[in-house]
Design a protein around this motif. Structure first.
Motif, mmCIF file in Angstrom:
data_model
loop_
_atom_site.group_PDB
_atom_site.id
_atom_site.type_symbol
_atom_site.label_atom_id
_atom_site.label_comp_id
_atom_site.label_asym_id
_atom_site.label_seq_id
_atom_site.Cartn_x
_atom_site.Cartn_y
_atom_site.Cartn_z
ATOM 1 N N ARG A 127 7.361 38.464 -106.699
ATOM 2 C CA ARG A 127 6.703 39.289 -107.719
ATOM 3 C C ARG A 127 6.994 40.776 -107.532
ATOM 4 O O ARG A 127 7.254 41.490 -108.510
ATOM 5 C CB ARG A 127 5.196 39.030 -107.665
ATOM 6 C CG ARG A 127 4.416 39.679 -108.786
ATOM 7 C CD ARG A 127 3.019 39.105 -108.832
ATOM 8 N NE ARG A 127 2.255 39.658 -109.933
ATOM 9 C CZ ARG A 127 1.110 39.160 -110.368
ATOM 10 N NH1 ARG A 127 0.607 38.090 -109.798
ATOM 11 N NH2 ARG A 127 0.460 39.711 -111.369
ATOM 12 N N GLU A 153 1.590 41.662 -113.712
ATOM 13 C CA GLU A 153 0.131 41.774 -113.740
ATOM 14 C C GLU A 153 -0.358 41.882 -115.190
ATOM 15 O O GLU A 153 -1.318 41.224 -115.588
ATOM 16 C CB GLU A 153 -0.331 42.988 -112.933
ATOM 17 C CG GLU A 153 -1.848 43.088 -112.825
ATOM 18 C CD GLU A 153 -2.305 44.154 -111.850
ATOM 19 O OE1 GLU A 153 -3.515 44.413 -111.819
ATOM 20 O OE2 GLU A 153 -1.465 44.728 -111.134
ATOM 21 N N GLU A 389 0.866 33.614 -104.170
ATOM 22 C CA GLU A 389 -0.379 34.389 -104.175
ATOM 23 C C GLU A 389 -1.530 33.571 -103.592
ATOM 24 O O GLU A 389 -2.391 34.119 -102.893
ATOM 25 C CB GLU A 389 -0.702 34.838 -105.593
ATOM 26 C CG GLU A 389 0.291 35.888 -106.098
ATOM 27 C CD GLU A 389 -0.059 36.434 -107.461
ATOM 28 O OE1 GLU A 389 -1.092 36.018 -108.027
ATOM 29 O OE2 GLU A 389 0.698 37.283 -107.950
ATOM 30 N N GLU A 501 -8.571 50.392 -113.478
ATOM 31 C CA GLU A 501 -8.760 48.964 -113.184
ATOM 32 C C GLU A 501 -10.247 48.612 -113.151
ATOM 33 O O GLU A 501 -10.663 47.564 -113.660
ATOM 34 C CB GLU A 501 -8.096 48.618 -111.846
ATOM 35 C CG GLU A 501 -6.574 48.578 -111.929
ATOM 36 C CD GLU A 501 -5.905 48.508 -110.562
ATOM 37 O OE1 GLU A 501 -6.630 48.590 -109.540
ATOM 38 O OE2 GLU A 501 -4.675 48.387 -110.506
#
Length: 573
Positions: A127, A153, A389, A501
């Motif tokens: 990633r 993302e 992940e 975020e």
């Protein structure tokens, strides 16, 4: 190479496509000559262009004159990759280009692809690598392709949001359908309500039917922790090991593994990283030095040699169950399911499994037996992005100690608290994170940009260029200035990213609450409330989109500046 079942693929006239072939076929006697086959017309004799790329991919000066057939499969794939990169196509098609690359070569190809001026489509499960070299991301999801401007993302956040909206809309429509069906069933026989019932039947026919989204199989697991009360799990003193026909791979290596420590073992391929784990696990005897393990240590070891030891006659269920005979069949079947061997797949014999499936079986065996120390040797090979992940999350939650061999800089940044670095012909301990290692030490190959010698050459090799003397004190000062400036510039950007975020997370929480109120208003037929809530939902959605846009802009700015500082630090190393 394949024909579509429908549709067309159209390229501009004269447009050249370069494709990383997976099959291996060489026709020239040396690596350099084979690499030169990729040079475009008019540049057939520009060997230096081929050498530059081969050096970046881990070949040495001496390797230029060896036969391609002498090299491992991994290096043969690198040679194929070099031929594609040197051919200067308009479009690069790269299928897992970082497979078989060590951390140095991944860093090199990352820099190379960032500077690529043509188009590029790549497939990767790394990633961080993908996000650092691409402008757009596309996912094949539920048999459709979705493409966004930006990184993984943003893409996965959009997919998750769309699926949440799909499911809530489906539930609301299902409730509405049930209400209409109940009305029809109740009044269709009454003459006074027949017209209304018929109207609702037509309404039902026109209502869209949204399918329930099936769960996509993915790894989702955590390691079982065995109790451990001591502070230190393992100590190595003065370790030295080498094979009979060569120099020691590491000398006088001394370190301790704390009860909850995360040590990453890093370096180029073939330098002894896996061997170190084998020595620490007691599978190889050191030439010198001692290893002391706490008597309560319970080791879970994921390594290539362990995969090779799986019993080919066992089924997946039998192999995973053999790791812990105290588990009942239901528990073992549960572990099989977690490792994506549900139902009949658990009855497959190990002999028919692919390399990736065998890796998952070994991971399942480690999950079956409680451990307080994990040795993980390149555990992400054969894993997809989501599984990688899941593995990182499982390592983070594990209550014991971990030693991991990896070439993934993402994992290093997420996990490592201490490093064992293989370079300068041995292994050295670095007490710090990977970022601190890059700032304070760095990779020797990136310090001067020249290839290092390996095996003796078969033919005469030109004398290496002698580097000009460097004022080390001045270089250190320049490096410190760059680090200080980087912190000053990137700090506010990072803070802004974190704020955005947090805002997005807060707004998504508000959105979920409003969605529940919307469902209630719909059920109670409160039109005024439904209208107000719909308006509020749109306002929240618009604000989320706006903040996502700002986050993307700030992230891009942060990453570009960080990339530039990394390049400056590499130049000052």
């Amino acid at each position: 190479e394949e024909e579509p079942d429908a549709g067309t693929v159209v390229f501009p006239r004269g447009y050249k496509v370069g494709h990383l072939a997976q099959h291996i076929h060489f026709t020239r006697p040396t690596v350099l000559e084979e690499g030169c086959l990729g040079l475009p017309e008019g540049e057939e004799h520009d060997e230096y262009k081929v050498e530059r790329i081969l050096f970046g991919l881990g070949f040495s000066k001496d390797d230029m004159y060896r036969s391609p057939d002498e090299f491992s499969g991994g290096y043969q794939v690198r040679l194929n990759l070099a031929k594609v990169l040197v051919s200067k196509p308009n479009l690069l098609l790269l299928d897992e280009p970082t497979n078989y690359l060590d951390i140095i070569s991944v860093r090199w190809i990352t820099k190379f692809l960032r500077a690529w001026e043509g188009e590029m489509i790549l497939i990767s499960h790394d990633r961080e690598f993908m996000d650092s070299v691409t402008t757009h991301t596309a996912a094949i999801h539920r048999a459709k392709i979705k493409k966004v401007q930006g990184g993984t993302e943003k893409l996965y956040a959009q997919i998750a949001q769309e699926e949440e909206i799909h499911e809530k809309t489906r539930q609301n429509e299902e409730k509405r359908r049930e209400q209409i069906e109940a009305f029809v069933a109740r009044f269709k026989a009454k003459a006074s309500k027949a017209a209304a019932a018929q109207s609702r039947i037509k309404m039902l026919e026109k209502m869209p039917t949204r399918e329930v989204l099936q769960r996509i199989a993915d790894l989702d697991f955590e390691f079982r922790s065995a109790p451990f009360e001591a502070k230190t799990a393992m100590e190595a003193q003065g370790l030295t090991f080498g094979y009979e026909d060569g120099e020691p791979l590491f000398r006088d290596l001394t370190f301790s593994l704390g009860a909850k420590e995360r040590i990453a073992v890093i370096g180029k391929n073939g330098k002894g990283k896996s061997t170190l784990l084998n020595v620490l696990a007691g599978e190889l005897d050191p030439q010198a030095g001692t290893i002391r393990s706490h008597p309560n240590v319970k080791l879970g070891y994921f390594g290539q040699t362990n995969i090779d030891r799986l019993n080919p006659k066992y089924t997946v269920e039998e192999e995973i169950g053999s790791a812990n005979l105290e588990l009942n069949r239901t528990s073992v079947r549960g572990l099989c399911g977690i490792m994506m061997f549900s139902g009949d797949a658990a009855e497959k014999r190990v002999s028919v499994l692919s390399g990736g499936e065998r890796s998952r079986v070994l991971l399942g065996k480690i999950l079956a037996a409680p451990a307080n120390v994990l040795f993980l040797d390149e555990p992400t090979n054969h894993l997809d992005m989501q599984s990688i992940e899941a593995l990182v999350d499982a390592i983070d939650l594990f209550e014991g100690a971990v030693m991991i061999v990896t070439h993934s800089e993402m994992i290093l940044r997420e996990v490592a608290t201490k490093l064992i670095v293989f370079q300068h012909g041995t292994a050295e301990v670095f007490n710090g994170t990977y970022e601190e290692f890059l700032e304070k030490v760095g990779w020797e190959e990136e310090a001067d940009g020249k290839p290092k010698k390996s095996a003796p050459a078969k033919a005469a090799v030109p004398s290496p260029v002698v580097a000009e003397p460097v004022n080390k004190k001045e270089a250190r000062k320049k490096r410190a200035d760059v680090v200080a400036e980087r912190s000053k510039i990137l700090g506010p950007l990072k803070k802004e990213m974190e704020t955005l975020e947090a805002d997005i997370t807060r707004l998504e929480g508000e959105q979920a609450a409003v969605n529940q109120e919307l469902a209630a208003a719909s059920e109670s037929k409160n039109i005024d409330s439904f209208v107000k809530l719909s308006k509020k939902m749109k306002e929240i959605q618009d604000e989320i989109e706006e903040k996502f846009g700002r986050l993307e802009t700030v992230t891009k700015k942060h990453d570009e500046k960080n990339r530039r500082y990394e390049e400056l630090l590499a130049e000052e190393a």
